[in-house]
Enzyme design. Structure first.
Site, PDB file in Angstrom:
ATOM      1  N   ASP A 241       0.879  -1.157   0.000  1.00 34.01           N
ATOM      2  CA  ASP A 241       0.000   0.000   0.000  1.00 34.01           C
ATOM      3  C   ASP A 241       0.928   1.222   0.000  1.00 34.01           C
ATOM      4  OD1 ASP A 241      -2.152   1.821   0.761  1.00 34.01           O
ATOM      5  OD2 ASP A 241      -1.283   1.721   2.772  1.00 34.01           O
ATOM      6  N   ASP A 433      -1.704  -0.737   5.869  1.00 33.80           N
ATOM      7  CA  ASP A 433      -1.948  -0.159   7.190  1.00 33.80           C
ATOM      8  C   ASP A 433      -3.389   0.271   7.419  1.00 33.80           C
ATOM      9  OD1 ASP A 433      -1.912   1.998   5.393  1.00 33.80           O
ATOM     10  OD2 ASP A 433      -1.529   3.377   7.045  1.00 33.80           O
ATOM     11  N   ASP A 437      -7.107  -1.471   3.387  1.00 30.33           N
ATOM     12  CA  ASP A 437      -6.228  -2.592   3.050  1.00 30.33           C
ATOM     13  C   ASP A 437      -6.694  -3.902   3.672  1.00 30.33           C
ATOM     14  OD1 ASP A 437      -4.374  -0.874   1.740  1.00 30.33           O
ATOM     15  OD2 ASP A 437      -3.620  -0.273   3.708  1.00 30.33           O
TER      16      ASP A 437
HETATM   17  P1  ADP Z   1      -3.845   4.246   0.046  1.00 27.76           P
HETATM   18  O1  ADP Z   1      -4.265   3.080  -0.756  1.00 27.76           O
HETATM   19  O2  ADP Z   1      -2.727   5.013  -0.621  1.00 27.76           O
HETATM   20  O3  ADP Z   1      -3.535   3.948   1.472  1.00 27.76           O
HETATM   21  P2  ADP Z   1      -6.598   5.052   0.513  1.00 27.76           P
HETATM   22  O4  ADP Z   1      -7.246   3.912  -0.198  1.00 27.76           O
HETATM   23  O5  ADP Z   1      -6.708   5.104   1.990  1.00 27.76           O
HETATM   24  O6  ADP Z   1      -5.081   5.284   0.049  1.00 27.76           O
HETATM   25  O7  ADP Z   1      -7.233   6.377  -0.054  1.00 27.76           O
HETATM   26  C1  ADP Z   1      -7.301   6.584  -1.431  1.00 27.76           C
HETATM   27  C2  ADP Z   1      -7.692   7.980  -1.714  1.00 27.76           C
HETATM   28  O8  ADP Z   1      -9.007   8.205  -1.239  1.00 27.76           O
HETATM   29  C3  ADP Z   1      -6.826   8.993  -1.028  1.00 27.76           C
HETATM   30  O9  ADP Z   1      -5.686   9.315  -1.800  1.00 27.76           O
HETATM   31  C4  ADP Z   1      -7.785  10.157  -0.882  1.00 27.76           C
HETATM   32  O10 ADP Z   1      -7.826  10.871  -2.090  1.00 27.76           O
HETATM   33  C5  ADP Z   1      -9.114   9.495  -0.676  1.00 27.76           C
HETATM   34  N1  ADP Z   1      -9.453   9.359   0.741  1.00 27.76           N
HETATM   35  C6  ADP Z   1      -9.526   8.229   1.452  1.00 27.76           C
HETATM   36  N2  ADP Z   1      -9.879   8.466   2.720  1.00 27.76           N
HETATM   37  C7  ADP Z   1     -10.026   9.792   2.824  1.00 27.76           C
HETATM   38  C8  ADP Z   1     -10.383  10.684   3.888  1.00 27.76           C
HETATM   39  N3  ADP Z   1     -10.646  10.252   5.128  1.00 27.76           N
HETATM   40  N4  ADP Z   1     -10.432  11.992   3.628  1.00 27.76           N
HETATM   41  C9  ADP Z   1     -10.165  12.453   2.398  1.00 27.76           C
HETATM   42  N5  ADP Z   1      -9.822  11.670   1.361  1.00 27.76           N
HETATM   43  C10 ADP Z   1      -9.763  10.370   1.556  1.00 27.76           C
HETATM   44 MG    MG Z   2      -2.630   3.140   3.606  1.00 26.31          MG
END
Ligand code: ADP
Ligand code: MG
Length: 566
Positions: A241, A433, A437
């Site tokens: 991730d 994390d 995920d």
């Molecule tokens: P990663 O896979 O890199 O850990 P996430 O799946 O958690 O990222 O999030 C993907 C995208 O969704 C983020 O880059 C953001 O644009 C958006 N996002 C997710 N959760 C939030 C949140 N709590 N507030 C704002 N944007 C969010």
């Molecule tokens: Mg993450």
């Protein structure tokens, strides 16, 4: 061996019978000592926390059993003492050695307001710590619970070892019968029974698994059971991730770009209010920024988290959305934004109208690049799975040397990517994390959670990296592979020695005493081979070094205060 001893005695070979008995007892003692060392490595882990602790009650300090300390109490730890709880330092200044929890050997500053963990050793001054998590709830308590659980579960390779051992005994008896039928020579027959030993696999295998788990724990990685350690040794692809895994997940707001007609403060205030209880690093960054600017945040209603997209909430009766362009599709343009295009950003909408964008930065973990390089050199393919945009994902991937990038994924897409890769015959370790995920962690051959990650990620994973250091994953993989090699060497070695020995004994070259020598020495050699995995005793606590407080190297900490290792 019993059969052999009685048979030798029965044909009047008293000396042979006694010599074999002596050998067997000597070997048993040696094996017991070795196995004890393996178990010690674990019980030493469990007995590390102090049994009694000093608790502050008003002006008094009372000594109480550690098991009676509850969250909220203030415990007092003298220099040289072991920290019994996870908590925040409320008085005193010192450094602690947290190597048992994080694998990181540099002393960590412990000043007022800093987090310290059960299992660290206080080095310089008296510390008063407000307990937050005690006993089995503490990071250290969880390691112990997980290791105990791992100990009682049996890895498939152990079942294989037991079958192999049974089979070896049967072959030895069959070989003896055959020898008797062909040669009618009692000495040869007995030698055949004596020479074949199976302890190298029967005892050597669990020892190797146990020792490997203890060794991983020593490196700040706890494996939930032996089975997953075994699967880990066969993994050929690591999928990471991005946010919070390859990167620190300590996000800084770098810019607030209101849409025409909106103000920066109102934009940030609404976004941060919606994220007030967010577990996501982006949300926490927005809240932190708003607090720095002293914006009055409102308690959000009807909060909805859409994993991989963002959050929705009702603020003062207005419907607010904060997330990426999947969640907020009606993004307009704000002139100044153009320059910030490549950075990560979230969009904010209120009542269906786009209010503006907020850009953020995140920094790479210091060991990420090295970990990726090491994995590649071990023949492991490395990929990135992220919910973030292609542009941001690609720039991080380029920086750390990852060639395979899957971006803009929803949690279900992460799952689908894992499934597709597994269907293509790849064996996957997924490292992550976040809540987003968790499904992928559960589905991968081995799920690996960052210690700094969300509870649900840690629950879904098979392996937890306490220090959240990607290089600890590399080390765990090395240990898993080494354990597998050792076990295989023992398997093959035992079969070869037993079969060769039986043939030599059957044709009369190996007499009973020599056969006994071969039996016990080969078995002992295989057990000692496994014992190489047993981690060394931890060095005793270093004497308090005159490190000027405040100048000690302090690993960066994330929002939840868990130390990061560099
Ligand atoms: P990663 O896979 O890199 O850990 P996430 O799946 O958690 O990222 O999030 C993907 C995208 O969704 C983020 O880059 C953001 O644009 C958006 N996002 C997710 N959760 C939030 C949140 N709590 N507030 C704002 N944007 C969010
Ligand atoms: Mg993450």
């Amino acid at each position: 061996m019993l059969i052999a001893i009685f048979a030798a005695a029965a044909i009047g070979e008293w000396v042979t019978s006694l010599v074999i008995t002596a050998f067997v007892i000597a070997a048993e003692i040696l094996e017991d000592l070795t196995m004890d060392r393996g178990r010690d490595a674990l019980s030493e882990l469990a007995s590390f926390l102090p049994e009694t602790v000093e608790v502050r009650q008003g002006d008094q300090i009372v000594r109480t059993p550690a098991s009676q300390v509850v969250a909220g109490q203030v415990v007092v730890v003298s220099p040289g003492g072991r920290v019994p709880v996870d908590g925040t330092v409320v008085a005193g200044r010192s450094t602690v050695d947290a190597s048992r929890i994080t694998g990181e050997s540099l002393p960590v500053d412990a000043l007022s307001g800093e987090q310290v963990f059960a299992g660290s050793v206080n080095q310089l001054g008296v510390l008063e710590i407000r307990a937050e998590r005690v006993g089995a709830e503490s990071a250290y308590g969880r390691i112990i619970a997980a290791v105990e659980q791992a100990q009682s579960s049996r890895a498939p390779v152990q079942r294989l070892a037991d079958r192999l051992a049974t089979w070896l005994v049967l072959v030895a008896i069959a070989g003896a019968v055959a020898t008797w039928l062909v040669t009618r020579d009692a000495r040869s027959t007995i030698s055949v029974v004596i020479v074949a030993g199976a302890c190298g696999v029967a005892a050597g295998t669990p020892l190797a698994v146990l020792a490997a788990i203890a060794r991983c724990a020593r490196h700040g990685a706890f494996v939930k059971d032996g089975e997953h350690l075994e699967i880990l040794s066969t993994v050929n692809t690591a999928m990471f991730d991005k946010t919070g895994t390859l990167t620190e997940g300590i996000i800084q707001v770098t810019g607030v770009f209101p849409a025409p007609g909106a103000t920066a403060d109102e934009l940030l205030r609404l976004a941060a209010s919606a994220e007030l209880h967010s577990e996501h690093p982006i949300g926490q960054a927005l809240v932190a920024r708003a607090q720095v600017l002293n914006l009055a945040l409102t308690e959000p209603d009807d909060v909805g988290y859409v994993p991989g997209m963002g959050v929705t909430a009702s603020i003062d009766g207005q419907q607010v959305q904060v997330g990426n362009s999947r969640l907020v599709p009606q993004v307009g343009n704000s002139g100044e934004l153009a320059g910030a295009r490549t950075g990560a950003r979230v969009e904010v909408a209120c009542e269906g109208r786009w209010l503006g964008s907020i850009t953020q930065s995140d920094s790479l973990r210091t060991t990420t690049s090295a970990a990726v390089r090491d994995l590649k050199s071990m023949g492991v393919e490395v990929a990135m799975l992220t919910g973030d945009s292609q542009v941001v994902a690609q720039s991080i991937a380029n920086a750390v040397g990852i060639d395979e990038v899957h971006a803009h994924l929803l949690p279900t897409d992460k799952l689908a990517t894992i499934d597709a890769a597994r269907a293509a015959g790849r064996r996957i370790a997924m490292v992550g994390d976040g809540i987003n995920d968790a499904p992928a962690l559960a589905r991968a051959d081995v799920g690996v959670a960052m210690g700094s990650g969300t509870d649900i990620a840690r629950e879904s994973a098979d392996l937890v990296l306490i220090s959240s250091d990607p290089s600890d994953f590399v080390e765990t993989l090395r240990i898993a592979r080494r354990a597998r090699r050792i076990i295989m060497v023992n398997f093959i070695g035992t079969v070869v020695v037993d079969l060769a020995g039986m043939i030599l004994a059957g044709v009369g070259i190996l007499g009973p005493v020599l056969a006994a020598v071969v039996h016990v020495s080969s078995e002992t050699a295989f057990i000692l081979n496994s014992a190489r995995l047993i981690p060394g005793r931890t060095r005793e606590m270093p004497a308090a070094r005159p490190v000027a407080t405040g100048t000690g190297v302090r690993p960066e900490r994330d929002r939840s205060g868990r130390p990061r290792t560099g």
